[in-house]
Design a protein around this motif. Structure first.
Motif, PDB file in Angstrom:
ATOM      1  N   THR A   7      15.180  93.545  62.842  1.00 34.92           N
ATOM      2  CA  THR A   7      16.465  94.153  63.157  1.00 34.92           C
ATOM      3  C   THR A   7      17.260  93.111  63.932  1.00 34.92           C
ATOM      4  O   THR A   7      16.780  92.016  64.180  1.00 34.92           O
ATOM      5  CB  THR A   7      16.293  95.407  64.036  1.00 34.92           C
ATOM      6  N   ALA A   9      17.565  92.988  66.855  1.00 35.42           N
ATOM      7  CA  ALA A   9      16.832  92.735  68.087  1.00 35.42           C
ATOM      8  C   ALA A   9      16.050  91.437  68.019  1.00 35.42           C
ATOM      9  O   ALA A   9      15.718  90.854  69.043  1.00 35.42           O
ATOM     10  CB  ALA A   9      15.883  93.888  68.380  1.00 35.42           C
ATOM     11  N   TYR A  20      18.618  93.020  75.630  1.00 31.08           N
ATOM     12  CA  TYR A  20      17.890  94.257  75.351  1.00 31.08           C
ATOM     13  C   TYR A  20      18.680  95.499  75.734  1.00 31.08           C
ATOM     14  O   TYR A  20      18.118  96.592  75.811  1.00 31.08           O
ATOM     15  CB  TYR A  20      16.527  94.213  76.050  1.00 31.08           C
ATOM     16  N   ASP A  21      19.968  95.358  75.912  1.00 32.36           N
ATOM     17  CA  ASP A  21      20.812  96.514  76.217  1.00 32.36           C
ATOM     18  C   ASP A  21      20.729  97.570  75.117  1.00 32.36           C
ATOM     19  O   ASP A  21      20.868  98.758  75.381  1.00 32.36           O
ATOM     20  CB  ASP A  21      22.270  96.098  76.414  1.00 32.36           C
ATOM     21  N   TYR A  22      20.491  97.141  73.882  1.00 32.10           N
ATOM     22  CA  TYR A  22      20.408  98.084  72.766  1.00 32.10           C
ATOM     23  C   TYR A  22      19.289  99.109  72.951  1.00 32.10           C
ATOM     24  O   TYR A  22      19.314 100.190  72.373  1.00 32.10           O
ATOM     25  CB  TYR A  22      20.213  97.338  71.443  1.00 32.10           C
ATOM     26  N   THR A  23      18.307  98.807  73.794  1.00 38.70           N
ATOM     27  CA  THR A  23      17.164  99.713  73.944  1.00 38.70           C
ATOM     28  C   THR A  23      17.503 100.982  74.718  1.00 38.70           C
ATOM     29  O   THR A  23      16.762 101.960  74.632  1.00 38.70           O
ATOM     30  CB  THR A  23      15.983  99.015  74.625  1.00 38.70           C
ATOM     31  N   GLN A  30      12.582 105.124  67.110  1.00 41.60           N
ATOM     32  CA  GLN A  30      13.027 103.728  67.141  1.00 41.60           C
ATOM     33  C   GLN A  30      12.177 102.903  68.104  1.00 41.60           C
ATOM     34  O   GLN A  30      11.888 101.739  67.833  1.00 41.60           O
ATOM     35  CB  GLN A  30      14.510 103.662  67.510  1.00 41.60           C
TER      36      GLN A  30
END
Length: 79
Positions: A7, A9, A20-23, A30
């Motif tokens: 992804t 990531a 890693y803000d997307y986490t 997910q």
């Protein structure tokens, strides 16, 4: 056959916590994928399954693939 297990990531810089803000918005499913796709044993099984795969048809948004590979031990099931 090309196997994609990545992804956006994967471009994250582990030294930069902003990568890693997307986490913060990940669902439990997910999160499970984030751990599973990094597991060397899973990666090995996916590679083995993809080597046994036959592409039956290409579609605009998905390919129809048949494989004797079994990823069910990882909870990866396809319809």
């Amino acid at each position: 056959m090309r196997t994609v297990l990545v992804t956006g990531a994967d471009e994250a810089d582990w030294r930069d916590e902003r990568s890693y803000d997307y986490t913060t918005g990940l669902t439990p499913r997910q999160w499970a994928w984030e751990f599973l796709r990094r597991n060397p044993a899973f990666q090995h099984d996916v590679t083995a399954a993809s080597q046994q795969a036959n592409i039956l048809a290409y579609r605009a948004f998905r390919d129809v693939v048949a494989s004797a590979g079994d990823l069910s031990r990882w909870g990866v099931l396809f319809r």
